[in-house]
Design a protein around this motif. Structure first.
Motif, mmCIF file in Angstrom:
data_model
loop_
_atom_site.group_PDB
_atom_site.id
_atom_site.type_symbol
_atom_site.label_atom_id
_atom_site.label_comp_id
_atom_site.label_asym_id
_atom_site.label_seq_id
_atom_site.Cartn_x
_atom_site.Cartn_y
_atom_site.Cartn_z
ATOM 1 N N TRP A 1 0.836 -1.200 0.000
ATOM 2 C CA TRP A 1 0.000 0.000 0.000
ATOM 3 C C TRP A 1 0.873 1.253 0.000
ATOM 4 O O TRP A 1 0.558 2.232 -0.697
ATOM 5 C CB TRP A 1 -1.019 -0.050 1.137
ATOM 6 N N GLY B 1 -3.779 1.663 -3.752
ATOM 7 C CA GLY B 1 -3.058 1.785 -2.490
ATOM 8 C C GLY B 1 -3.989 2.084 -1.328
ATOM 9 O O GLY B 1 -3.858 1.499 -0.247
ATOM 10 N N ARG C 1 -4.862 -0.265 1.923
ATOM 11 C CA ARG C 1 -4.782 0.232 3.293
ATOM 12 C C ARG C 1 -6.063 -0.090 4.056
ATOM 13 O O ARG C 1 -6.021 -0.507 5.218
ATOM 14 C CB ARG C 1 -4.533 1.732 3.295
#
Length: 309
Positions: free
Chosen positions: A110, A234, A238
């Protein structure tokens, strides 16, 4: 000097007897500081150099194999520094669960997927307006510095060095998320990533608007088109990490709390003890409290990391 000293202590640890724990504790103490210094070095030196290298490659429209390998390695090292710093913070606390292999991979990916589009947007903007970066960086840095100051930090022992620490954190925030305040990080994280997403999008659009249609960098169009999905991927990783792979998921199932974002209270964090009375890493202690202010002890067989025992 710190790294050489750590190697010296580490060599002694390798040859120490199993019952001699003082050297192991001393090695853990040193490693926490080195992890923090490595993070500062990454964003104060390596990341700007990576941006400059990418700018040179795009400006000259040439890339040697060594440059490509160096650039790819640099991107991986930036993400690794963030992962190493997070693992070091967790190992500093006695009651924290260690990251699993899957959690570490997602954490690494991430950060990689968030940093790559950011550096690309900055490089493309500099490609057309090199002096524009000299205006953009101070403005964004100042905004981040004020934001950090408003959150309040207590990392150094005097006001002057504390302002220097906040200035360095503002540089990190120019490229990547970095938590400096206690309390829930969800809303601060949303504000930060929203700001960076808008800022990077405007930089990319400025490049698209200013580029000549016939210029040689037409191959960058698909790369730029993939930057936004990369950043969103990303963010998705997360969310996946915090929802399913974070160690506090297992802790919550057992009725305890392991993360600063937890909804509950505790008796405070529990730090690893060191044999020497003066061997207290106050900086890492403050950072660990910032990231993990709500905590309750885990079961002994789940304690984090044997390296700092």
């Amino acid at each position: 000097h710190r790294c050489l000293y750590a190697l010296k202590v580490g060599w002694r640890v390798c040859w120490a007897k199993a019952e001699e724990e003082d050297e192991q504790r001393h090695m853990a103490f040193i490693s926490h500081d080195i992890s923090m210094l490595r993070l500062f070095e990454t964003f104060l030196e390596n990341t700007p150099q990576l941006t400059l290298l990418l700018y040179i490659i795009l400006r000259t429209n040439k890339a040697e194999l060594s440059q490509g390998l160096g650039m790819g390695t640099a991107f991986l090292c930036v993400s690794w520094a963030l992962l190493d710093y997070h693992q070091s913070l967790r190992s500093f606390l006695q009651d924290k669960y260690e990251l699993s292999l899957a959690s570490s991979i997602i954490y690494f990916l991430w950060n990689l997927f968030l940093i790559c589009p950011r550096i690309l947007a900055l490089t493309l903007f500099a490609l057309l307006w090199p002096y524009g970066v000299a205006v953009h960086f101070p403005l964004v840095w100042l905004a981040m510095f004020l934001w950090v100051s408003l959150q309040g930090t207590d990392f150094m022992e005097s006001p002057g060095p504390e302002q220097l620490y906040r200035a360095m954190v503002a540089v990190i925030l120019y490229f990547s998320w970095f938590n400096v305040a206690q309390g829930r990080t969800l809303h601060r994280s949303i504000i930060y990533h929203g700001f960076i997403l808008v800022d990077s999008t405007l930089l990319g659009l400025a490049w698209l608007w200013g580029r000549a249609p016939e210029e040689e960098h037409s191959y960058l169009l698909p790369v730029v088109s993939a930057a936004l999905p990369c950043y969103l991927l990303g963010l998705g990783l997360r969310v996946t990490y915090y929802k399913w792979l974070h160690p506090n998921v297992q802790v919550r199932q057992e009725g305890r709390y392991d993360e600063v974002d937890a909804n509950g209270g505790g008796d405070g964090v529990e730090f690893r003890s060191f044999l020497e009375a003066d061997l207290v890493n106050r900086r890492m202690q403050w950072l660990a409290q910032t990231h993990f202010s709500l905590s309750q002890p885990a079961q002994p067989h789940f304690l984090n990391g044997a390296a700092a025992v």
